[in-house]
Design an enzyme around this catalytic site. Structure first.
Site, PDB file in Angstrom:
ATOM      1  N   THR A  27       0.836  -1.198   0.000  1.00  0.00           N
ATOM      2  CA  THR A  27       0.000   0.000   0.000  1.00  0.00           C
ATOM      3  C   THR A  27       0.875   1.255   0.000  1.00  0.00           C
ATOM      4  O   THR A  27       2.040   1.222   0.371  1.00  0.00           O
ATOM      5  CB  THR A  27      -0.942   0.029   1.210  1.00  0.00           C
ATOM      6  OG1 THR A  27      -0.166   0.152   2.423  1.00  0.00           O
ATOM      7  CG2 THR A  27      -1.786  -1.227   1.276  1.00  0.00           C
ATOM      8  N   GLY A  28       0.279   2.358  -0.421  1.00  0.00           N
ATOM      9  CA  GLY A  28       0.996   3.626  -0.423  1.00  0.00           C
ATOM     10  C   GLY A  28       2.170   3.651  -1.371  1.00  0.00           C
ATOM     11  O   GLY A  28       3.214   4.217  -1.069  1.00  0.00           O
ATOM     12  N   ALA A  29       1.993   3.056  -2.555  1.00  0.00           N
ATOM     13  CA  ALA A  29       3.088   2.991  -3.530  1.00  0.00           C
ATOM     14  C   ALA A  29       2.796   3.912  -4.705  1.00  0.00           C
ATOM     15  O   ALA A  29       2.706   3.497  -5.848  1.00  0.00           O
ATOM     16  CB  ALA A  29       3.277   1.561  -4.003  1.00  0.00           C
ATOM     17  N   SER A  30       2.640   5.204  -4.403  1.00  0.00           N
ATOM     18  CA  SER A  30       2.201   6.169  -5.417  1.00  0.00           C
ATOM     19  C   SER A  30       3.330   6.967  -6.044  1.00  0.00           C
ATOM     20  O   SER A  30       3.113   7.625  -7.060  1.00  0.00           O
ATOM     21  CB  SER A  30       1.210   7.173  -4.788  1.00  0.00           C
ATOM     22  OG  SER A  30       0.095   6.527  -4.243  1.00  0.00           O
ATOM     23  N   ILE A  35       8.901   5.018  -0.162  1.00  0.00           N
ATOM     24  CA  ILE A  35       9.300   3.709   0.357  1.00  0.00           C
ATOM     25  C   ILE A  35       8.469   2.604  -0.285  1.00  0.00           C
ATOM     26  O   ILE A  35       8.987   1.532  -0.598  1.00  0.00           O
ATOM     27  CB  ILE A  35       9.176   3.687   1.890  1.00  0.00           C
ATOM     28  CG1 ILE A  35      10.171   4.656   2.522  1.00  0.00           C
ATOM     29  CG2 ILE A  35       9.409   2.267   2.428  1.00  0.00           C
ATOM     30  CD1 ILE A  35      10.006   4.814   4.025  1.00  0.00           C
ATOM     31  N   GLY A  36       7.182   2.841  -0.504  1.00  0.00           N
ATOM     32  CA  GLY A  36       6.329   1.820  -1.086  1.00  0.00           C
ATOM     33  C   GLY A  36       6.820   1.364  -2.450  1.00  0.00           C
ATOM     34  O   GLY A  36       6.833   0.161  -2.759  1.00  0.00           O
ATOM     35  N   SER A 178       7.099   4.951  13.206  1.00  0.00           N
ATOM     36  CA  SER A 178       7.903   6.146  12.914  1.00  0.00           C
ATOM     37  C   SER A 178       8.846   6.572  14.026  1.00  0.00           C
ATOM     38  O   SER A 178       9.214   7.737  14.113  1.00  0.00           O
ATOM     39  CB  SER A 178       6.967   7.322  12.585  1.00  0.00           C
ATOM     40  OG  SER A 178       6.302   7.113  11.373  1.00  0.00           O
ATOM     41  N   TYR A 192      -0.236  11.936  14.480  1.00  0.00           N
ATOM     42  CA  TYR A 192       0.441  10.926  13.667  1.00  0.00           C
ATOM     43  C   TYR A 192       1.198   9.947  14.565  1.00  0.00           C
ATOM     44  O   TYR A 192       1.095   8.727  14.402  1.00  0.00           O
ATOM     45  CB  TYR A 192       1.385  11.630  12.702  1.00  0.00           C
ATOM     46  CG  TYR A 192       2.218  10.730  11.829  1.00  0.00           C
ATOM     47  CD1 TYR A 192       1.688  10.151  10.683  1.00  0.00           C
ATOM     48  CD2 TYR A 192       3.555  10.461  12.140  1.00  0.00           C
ATOM     49  CE1 TYR A 192       2.465   9.328   9.865  1.00  0.00           C
ATOM     50  CE2 TYR A 192       4.333   9.651  11.328  1.00  0.00           C
ATOM     51  CZ  TYR A 192       3.783   9.088  10.198  1.00  0.00           C
ATOM     52  OH  TYR A 192       4.546   8.271   9.400  1.00  0.00           O
TER      53      TYR A 192
END
Length: 281
Positions: A27-30, A35-36, A178, A192
């Protein structure tokens, strides 16, 4: 089962594509700077078929801007090369409570009906401010994306694995935190840090829960990584706090995450692992 003190030579020299035949959702590979994307490239290079999730509106609203998804996908396919790995992709707003289960189902369908590896890399990024700046809407937004969606993704993944024959190998969950528990914390990003801390805290409980499906669960703190969000003097000041004198690059945590996905990491579960290059906080 007899205990063997050492693996035999054939095991030590096994396939150079350690994830051949496995499937993964990242996920989050935009963005190619993210990192994705780096994780997806590593998994594909190791032979895994990969489904990339992206949510372009999130990046488009940030100072770094959105990337061209077709170029992200092309980069992962280039990494897959002639391994025979499939590379598929699709959008999803994981703030929607229905989206995680739908995403897992789409990914499994695109990759042949099975999902082995889940890398929950996405997050609601941006400095949310100190304690006095918090409000209910901010807390709810971070909860929905950074924590609730991850747990719902894990739930959907576990249900798929439960339908496989018992002890089917290769099940992996990797979540992202994080460093909010390390010296100094994250006082400027309270909402966050709170939600990322929840993922770190639930890691061992999830590992115990998913052990019956032969799924390991680990969480990675990648430390400060150069994904294009900082420049100038501030960038140099952060670099100086690494013993190596440089920022972490996206492939630094990606190498660790890809290793955790292999059979070599089969005995590693329930861990929160810092991959910070000795960063001095």
């Amino acid at each position: 089962m007899p205990r063997l003190p050492h693996p035999d030579t054939a095991e030590l020299r096994r396939d150079r594509l350690p994830l051949r035949g496995r499937t993964a959702l990242v996920t989050g590979a935009s963005r190619r700077d993210g990192i994705g994307h780096a994780v997806a490239r590593r998994l594909a290079a190791y032979g895994a078929s990969v489904y990339l999730h992206h949510h372009v509106p999130h990046d488009a609203a940030k100072p770094w801007g959105a990337d061209r998804i077709d170029e992200v996908i092309a980069s992962v396919r280039e990494a897959a090369g002639d391994t025979g790995a499939t590379v598929a992709h699709g959008p999803g707003d994981l703030a929607d409570p229905e989206a995680p289960a739908e995403l897992v189902a789409r990914a499994a369908d695109a990759l042949g009906g099975r999902l082995d590896i889940l890398v929950a890399n996405h997050a609601l990024n941006g400095c949310d401010g100190p304690l006095d700046a918090l409000d209910a809407a901010m807390l709810d937004a971070h909860w929905a994306v950074d924590t609730r969606s991850v747990l719902l993704l894990v739930q959907a993944h576990a249900r798929l694995r439960a339908a496989l024959p018992p002890r089917t190998p290769g099940g992996r969950v990797v979540m992202m935190t994080s460093g909010q528990d390390i010296a100094g914390g994250m006082p400027g990003e309270i909402a966050y840090a709170l939600q990322k801390g929840a993922l770190a805290s639930i890691t061992r409980s999830l590992a115990t829960t998913l052990a019956e499906y032969a799924v390991t669960v680990n969480t990675v703190n990648p430390g400060p990584v150069d994904t294009g969000y900082l420049t100038g003097e501030a960038y140099d000041a952060v670099a100086a706090r690494f013993p190596a004198g440089r920022w972490g690059m996206p492939d630094d945590p990606a190498r660790l995450i890809a290793w955790l996905a292999t059979d070599e990491a089969d005995w590693i579960t329930g861990q929160v692992i810092d991959s910070e290059g000795g960063f001095r906080r």
